[in-house]
Write a protein that holds these residues in place. Structure first.
Motif, short mmCIF file in Angstrom:
data_model
loop_
_atom_site.label_atom_id
_atom_site.label_comp_id
_atom_site.label_asym_id
_atom_site.label_seq_id
_atom_site.Cartn_x
_atom_site.Cartn_y
_atom_site.Cartn_z
N PHE A 26 -24.73 -0.86 -46.32
CA PHE A 26 -23.72 0.19 -46.29
C PHE A 26 -22.67 -0.24 -45.27
O PHE A 26 -22.92 -0.16 -44.06
CB PHE A 26 -24.32 1.53 -45.89
CG PHE A 26 -25.16 2.16 -46.96
CD1 PHE A 26 -24.57 2.94 -47.94
CD2 PHE A 26 -26.53 1.95 -47.01
CE1 PHE A 26 -25.33 3.52 -48.94
CE2 PHE A 26 -27.30 2.52 -48.00
CZ PHE A 26 -26.70 3.30 -48.97
N TYR A 33 -11.51 -0.06 -46.21
CA TYR A 33 -11.04 1.10 -46.96
C TYR A 33 -9.78 0.70 -47.72
O TYR A 33 -8.97 -0.04 -47.18
CB TYR A 33 -10.75 2.24 -45.98
CG TYR A 33 -10.25 3.50 -46.64
CD1 TYR A 33 -11.14 4.41 -47.17
CD2 TYR A 33 -8.89 3.76 -46.73
CE1 TYR A 33 -10.69 5.57 -47.77
CE2 TYR A 33 -8.43 4.91 -47.33
CZ TYR A 33 -9.34 5.81 -47.85
OH TYR A 33 -8.88 6.95 -48.45
N VAL A 37 -16.02 3.05 -48.55
CA VAL A 37 -15.98 4.25 -47.71
C VAL A 37 -17.34 4.36 -47.04
O VAL A 37 -18.37 4.38 -47.74
CB VAL A 37 -15.66 5.51 -48.54
CG1 VAL A 37 -15.76 6.76 -47.68
CG2 VAL A 37 -14.28 5.39 -49.17
N GLY A 39 -20.79 5.44 -45.73
CA GLY A 39 -21.69 6.47 -46.18
C GLY A 39 -21.64 6.74 -47.67
O GLY A 39 -22.48 7.44 -48.22
N ARG A 40 -20.66 6.19 -48.35
CA ARG A 40 -20.54 6.41 -49.80
C ARG A 40 -20.90 5.15 -50.58
O ARG A 40 -21.65 5.22 -51.55
CB ARG A 40 -19.11 6.83 -50.15
CG ARG A 40 -18.91 7.07 -51.66
CD ARG A 40 -17.47 7.27 -52.04
NE ARG A 40 -16.80 5.97 -52.08
CZ ARG A 40 -15.52 5.82 -52.38
NH1 ARG A 40 -14.76 6.87 -52.61
NH2 ARG A 40 -14.98 4.61 -52.41
N ASP A 41 -20.39 4.01 -50.17
CA ASP A 41 -20.49 2.79 -50.96
C ASP A 41 -21.47 1.79 -50.36
O ASP A 41 -21.63 1.72 -49.14
CB ASP A 41 -19.11 2.12 -51.07
CG ASP A 41 -18.08 3.05 -51.68
OD1 ASP A 41 -18.42 3.74 -52.66
OD2 ASP A 41 -16.95 3.10 -51.17
N GLU A 42 -22.08 1.04 -51.23
CA GLU A 42 -23.01 -0.01 -50.85
C GLU A 42 -22.47 -1.34 -51.34
O GLU A 42 -21.90 -1.42 -52.44
CB GLU A 42 -24.36 0.24 -51.54
CG GLU A 42 -25.51 0.42 -50.63
CD GLU A 42 -26.78 0.65 -51.41
OE1 GLU A 42 -27.80 0.07 -50.99
OE2 GLU A 42 -26.77 1.40 -52.41
N ARG A 109 -21.24 2.47 -56.26
CA ARG A 109 -20.47 3.69 -55.99
C ARG A 109 -20.98 4.78 -56.92
O ARG A 109 -21.06 4.56 -58.12
CB ARG A 109 -18.98 3.43 -56.23
CG ARG A 109 -18.12 4.65 -55.95
CD ARG A 109 -16.65 4.32 -55.89
NE ARG A 109 -16.41 3.42 -54.78
CZ ARG A 109 -15.45 2.50 -54.77
NH1 ARG A 109 -14.66 2.36 -55.81
NH2 ARG A 109 -15.28 1.73 -53.73
N SER A 110 -21.35 5.90 -56.34
CA SER A 110 -21.88 7.04 -57.11
C SER A 110 -23.07 6.62 -57.97
O SER A 110 -23.19 7.03 -59.13
CB SER A 110 -20.78 7.65 -57.98
OG SER A 110 -19.70 8.08 -57.20
#
Length: 153
Positions: A26, A33, A37, A39-42, A109-110
Motif C-alpha cells: 500500500f 497521486y 491514493v 489507504g485505497r490502492d495497492e 483499486r476497489s
C-alpha cells in the motif's frame, strides 16, 4: 514519497523480490497521486527478472539511506536513471540501475486488479509524463473538482 518502509519491512520486501516473488504494498504519501491514493490502492511489484525498464515504468527503488520509493521513470541515460513521482515536477537522479528492486506490473483499486498493460493505463502514463510541468495545477483541479462534486451530490 511513493512507498516508504521501515528497515524491517524493506528487508522483507527486498528478500521476497530477490527470491522471485511478487509483493503487494500500500503506497504511502501523495507523491504518486492521483495514481495511488494512500489507504485505497495497492501496488503489485514483481522482480525485474532481466527486464529492461523504460520511460514511464513505475519501479520500486532504494534511495541512499535505505528508503524504498515507488516512482515513475522519467528517463534512462548512460549516467543513470531519472525518476519523478506523479504528483511532483522535480526530477530525481541519476540513480544507479542497481538501486531498482522491482517493477509495477499491476495495481489494485476497489478490489479489481488492473494491469499496467491496460490501454487506459498506458494512455494515462504517457500523458502524465508529457504534462509534468503542469501536474500541480492539474492535481489541484482534480482535488477541487472531487471535493466540490462530493458537496453537490
Amino acid at each position: 514519497m511513493g512507498a516508504q518502509c521501515d528497515a524491517n519491512q524493506k528487508q522483507d520486501i527486498e528478500k521476497l523480490l530477490y527470491a522471485g516473488n511478487a509483493v503487494r504494498i500500500f503506497p504511502q504519501g501523495y507523491s504518486m497521486y492521483p495514481m495511488f491514493v494512500p489507504g485505497r490502492d495497492e501496488a503489485v511489484i514483481r522482480p525485474l527478472a532481466g527486464r529492461r525498464f523504460r520511460r514511464g515504468d513505475v519501479v520500486l527503488y532504494r534511495r541512499e539511506g535505505s528508503i524504498l520509493v515507488l516512482h515513475r521513470i522519467w528517463n534512462v541515460r548512460p549516467e543513470g536513471v531519472y525518476f519523478v513521482g506523479d504528483n511532483q515536477t522535480q526530477i530525481e537522479g541519476p540513480l544507479h540501475p542497481q538501486q531498482i528492486r522491482g517493477i509495477l506490473t499491476s495495481f489494485v483499486r476497489s478490489g479489481r486488479e488492473i494491469s499496467v498493460r491496460h490501454p487506459l493505463y498506458l494512455i494515462y502514463s504517457h500523458l502524465w509524463l508529457f504534462f509534468r510541468p503542469f501536474r500541480q495545477k492539474i492535481s489541484n483541479f482534480i482535488h477541487f473538482f472531487n471535493k466540490n462534486c462530493n458537496l453537490v451530490l
